[in-house]
Write a protein that holds these residues in place. Structure first.
Motif, PDB file in Angstrom:
ATOM      1  N   THR A 158     -18.854-121.192  40.263  1.00 10.14           N
ATOM      2  CA  THR A 158     -19.527-121.884  39.240  1.00 10.14           C
ATOM      3  C   THR A 158     -19.354-120.725  38.004  1.00 10.14           C
ATOM      4  O   THR A 158     -19.778-119.588  38.251  1.00 10.14           O
ATOM      5  CB  THR A 158     -20.997-122.048  39.758  1.00 10.14           C
ATOM      6  OG1 THR A 158     -21.133-123.178  40.868  1.00 10.14           O
ATOM      7  CG2 THR A 158     -21.909-122.537  38.466  1.00 10.14           C
ATOM      8  N   MET A 159     -19.316-121.368  37.033  1.00  9.18           N
ATOM      9  CA  MET A 159     -19.365-120.513  35.794  1.00  9.18           C
ATOM     10  C   MET A 159     -19.529-121.366  34.501  1.00  9.18           C
ATOM     11  O   MET A 159     -19.913-122.417  34.445  1.00  9.18           O
ATOM     12  CB  MET A 159     -17.932-119.970  35.556  1.00  9.18           C
ATOM     13  CG  MET A 159     -16.710-121.121  35.577  1.00  9.18           C
ATOM     14  SD  MET A 159     -14.998-120.446  35.213  1.00  9.18           S
ATOM     15  CE  MET A 159     -15.259-119.450  33.809  1.00  9.18           C
ATOM     16  N   HIS A 160     -19.488-120.440  33.394  1.00 14.23           N
ATOM     17  CA  HIS A 160     -19.716-121.299  32.152  1.00 14.23           C
ATOM     18  C   HIS A 160     -18.283-121.471  31.555  1.00 14.23           C
ATOM     19  O   HIS A 160     -17.260-120.632  31.628  1.00 14.23           O
ATOM     20  CB  HIS A 160     -20.554-120.463  31.094  1.00 14.23           C
ATOM     21  CG  HIS A 160     -21.825-120.327  31.595  1.00 14.23           C
ATOM     22  ND1 HIS A 160     -22.693-121.268  31.764  1.00 14.23           N
ATOM     23  CD2 HIS A 160     -22.623-119.249  31.897  1.00 14.23           C
ATOM     24  CE1 HIS A 160     -23.963-120.908  32.139  1.00 14.23           C
ATOM     25  NE2 HIS A 160     -23.858-119.598  32.290  1.00 14.23           N
ATOM     26  N   LYS A 161     -17.979-122.411  30.879  1.00 18.04           N
ATOM     27  CA  LYS A 161     -16.638-122.499  30.211  1.00 18.04           C
ATOM     28  C   LYS A 161     -16.940-122.933  28.843  1.00 18.04           C
ATOM     29  O   LYS A 161     -17.942-123.837  28.369  1.00 18.04           O
ATOM     30  CB  LYS A 161     -15.804-123.521  30.738  1.00 18.04           C
ATOM     31  CG  LYS A 161     -15.164-123.181  31.919  1.00 18.04           C
ATOM     32  CD  LYS A 161     -14.024-124.356  32.387  1.00 18.04           C
ATOM     33  CE  LYS A 161     -13.396-123.645  33.758  1.00 18.04           C
ATOM     34  NZ  LYS A 161     -12.265-124.608  34.042  1.00 18.04           N
ATOM     35  N   THR A 162     -16.218-122.620  27.697  1.00 17.33           N
ATOM     36  CA  THR A 162     -16.445-122.863  26.332  1.00 17.33           C
ATOM     37  C   THR A 162     -15.278-124.003  25.952  1.00 17.33           C
ATOM     38  O   THR A 162     -14.074-123.639  26.048  1.00 17.33           O
ATOM     39  CB  THR A 162     -16.374-121.793  25.348  1.00 17.33           C
ATOM     40  OG1 THR A 162     -17.214-120.863  25.591  1.00 17.33           O
ATOM     41  CG2 THR A 162     -16.650-122.003  23.996  1.00 17.33           C
ATOM     42  N   ILE A 163     -15.646-125.176  25.460  1.00 12.51           N
ATOM     43  CA  ILE A 163     -14.843-126.245  25.185  1.00 12.51           C
ATOM     44  C   ILE A 163     -14.834-126.417  23.793  1.00 12.51           C
ATOM     45  O   ILE A 163     -15.959-126.527  23.076  1.00 12.51           O
ATOM     46  CB  ILE A 163     -14.965-127.430  25.858  1.00 12.51           C
ATOM     47  CG1 ILE A 163     -15.325-127.560  27.194  1.00 12.51           C
ATOM     48  CG2 ILE A 163     -14.096-128.544  25.518  1.00 12.51           C
ATOM     49  CD1 ILE A 163     -13.982-126.943  28.081  1.00 12.51           C
ATOM     50  N   GLY A 169     -17.027-128.784  17.875  1.00  9.19           N
ATOM     51  CA  GLY A 169     -16.711-127.414  18.037  1.00  9.19           C
ATOM     52  C   GLY A 169     -17.017-126.767  19.099  1.00  9.19           C
ATOM     53  O   GLY A 169     -17.039-127.506  20.265  1.00  9.19           O
ATOM     54  N   PRO A 170     -17.188-125.368  19.314  1.00  7.09           N
ATOM     55  CA  PRO A 170     -17.390-124.929  20.806  1.00  7.09           C
ATOM     56  C   PRO A 170     -18.598-125.327  21.345  1.00  7.09           C
ATOM     57  O   PRO A 170     -19.704-125.094  20.964  1.00  7.09           O
ATOM     58  CB  PRO A 170     -17.478-123.342  20.107  1.00  7.09           C
ATOM     59  CG  PRO A 170     -16.875-123.100  18.813  1.00  7.09           C
ATOM     60  CD  PRO A 170     -17.313-124.568  18.166  1.00  7.09           C
ATOM     61  N   LEU A 171     -18.294-125.739  22.475  1.00  5.80           N
ATOM     62  CA  LEU A 171     -19.506-126.133  23.410  1.00  5.80           C
ATOM     63  C   LEU A 171     -19.395-125.371  24.866  1.00  5.80           C
ATOM     64  O   LEU A 171     -18.415-125.209  25.574  1.00  5.80           O
ATOM     65  CB  LEU A 171     -19.345-127.449  23.802  1.00  5.80           C
ATOM     66  CG  LEU A 171     -19.213-128.465  22.618  1.00  5.80           C
ATOM     67  CD1 LEU A 171     -18.765-129.911  23.152  1.00  5.80           C
ATOM     68  CD2 LEU A 171     -20.549-128.630  21.749  1.00  5.80           C
ATOM     69  N   VAL A 172     -20.539-124.417  25.035  1.00  2.08           N
ATOM     70  CA  VAL A 172     -20.606-123.694  26.109  1.00  2.08           C
ATOM     71  C   VAL A 172     -21.317-124.373  27.351  1.00  2.08           C
ATOM     72  O   VAL A 172     -22.252-124.830  26.973  1.00  2.08           O
ATOM     73  CB  VAL A 172     -21.313-122.311  25.842  1.00  2.08           C
ATOM     74  CG1 VAL A 172     -21.368-121.567  27.116  1.00  2.08           C
ATOM     75  CG2 VAL A 172     -20.726-121.521  24.651  1.00  2.08           C
ATOM     76  N   LEU A 173     -20.639-124.981  28.243  1.00  2.00           N
ATOM     77  CA  LEU A 173     -21.209-125.741  29.134  1.00  2.00           C
ATOM     78  C   LEU A 173     -20.926-124.877  30.662  1.00  2.00           C
ATOM     79  O   LEU A 173     -20.010-124.332  31.015  1.00  2.00           O
ATOM     80  CB  LEU A 173     -20.164-127.050  29.468  1.00  2.00           C
ATOM     81  CG  LEU A 173     -20.133-128.081  28.088  1.00  2.00           C
ATOM     82  CD1 LEU A 173     -18.864-128.961  28.204  1.00  2.00           C
ATOM     83  CD2 LEU A 173     -21.427-128.711  27.749  1.00  2.00           C
TER      84      LEU A 173
END
Length: 220
Positions: A158-163, A169-173
């Motif tokens: 499990t981690m955060h990913k920036t799309i 724009g940038p979404l940290v999910l």
């Protein structure tokens, strides 16, 4: 073609095998990467239609995804069928065009990708499609080849990913991996905490999809 048909009909494994036999073909062999999705998993995918969700094979083929995943990771809808693999896209394709990771995250997720293929090879040493994928990556990507030769083994976490979405724009999910152990498949779910800019962006994506009536999971 038979695999695609049985997936579209959402058949259970024994029903899929019967279709293969009736068509005069041998069912998928034991010891090969499972490419069919259980009907119960597809039902679960439908319940997760409000989130970007993908179902991956043991070698990271995209077997199915929700419309929200297609809206968030727009490249998904343009990948040719033979390139619908997130590791192939990571090292050889354009499938990471909207993923903006820090150098540390990029290194960690690349190692996870290579390690997952090494694990798959240990479980399915005689699967020709898996060996073909690894051969393509070794021949086409110096970075993959270097990591493969290091011999590390790791698992998805499990981690955060920036799309970097073209509209929002940038979404940290949050990116969670749910394991489906009997088929050696995994479900990748993107989400955001309530009240965040990312949650609002996902809500707007949902509204756009609902207006086009695109709620059914897309199956490979």
């Amino acid at each position: 073609m038979l695999t695609a048909l049985t997936q579209a009909l959402r058949l259970e494994t024994h029903e899929r095998d019967q279709v293969f036999r009736l068509a005069g073909s041998a069912p998928p062999l034991a010891g090969r990467v499972e490419m069919s999705i259980r009907a119960s998993v597809l039902r679960l995918l439908q319940r997760l239609a409000d989130l970007p969700t993908l179902v991956l094979s043991a070698k990271s083929d995209v077997l199915a995804h929700t419309p929200m995943a297609g809206a968030l990771l727009s490249d998904l809808n343009r990948w040719p069928e033979r390139q619908r693999n997130i590791i192939w896209q990571r090292f050889l394709g354009t499938g990471r065009a909207h993923v903006a990771l820090s150098p540390e995250e990029d290194e960690a997720t690349a190692q996870q990708a290579v390690g997952s293929l090494r694990t798959a090879l240990s479980r399915y040493p005689h699967d020709p499609s898996l060996r073909s994928l690894i051969d393509q990556l070794l021949a086409g990507s110096g970075r993959f080849r270097s990591m493969w030769e290091e011999g590390r083994s790791t698992v998805r976490r499990t981690m955060h990913k920036t799309i970097d979405h073209p509209e929002f724009g940038p979404l940290v999910l949050d990116c969670d991996t749910l394991l489906l152990p009997d088929t050696d498949q995994s479900m990748i779910v993107y989400s955001a905490a309530a009240g965040t800019r990312e949650a609002s962006a996902l809500a707007m994506l949902r509204d756009q999809l609902h207006r086009t009536d695109g709620r059914e999971p897309l199956v490979r």
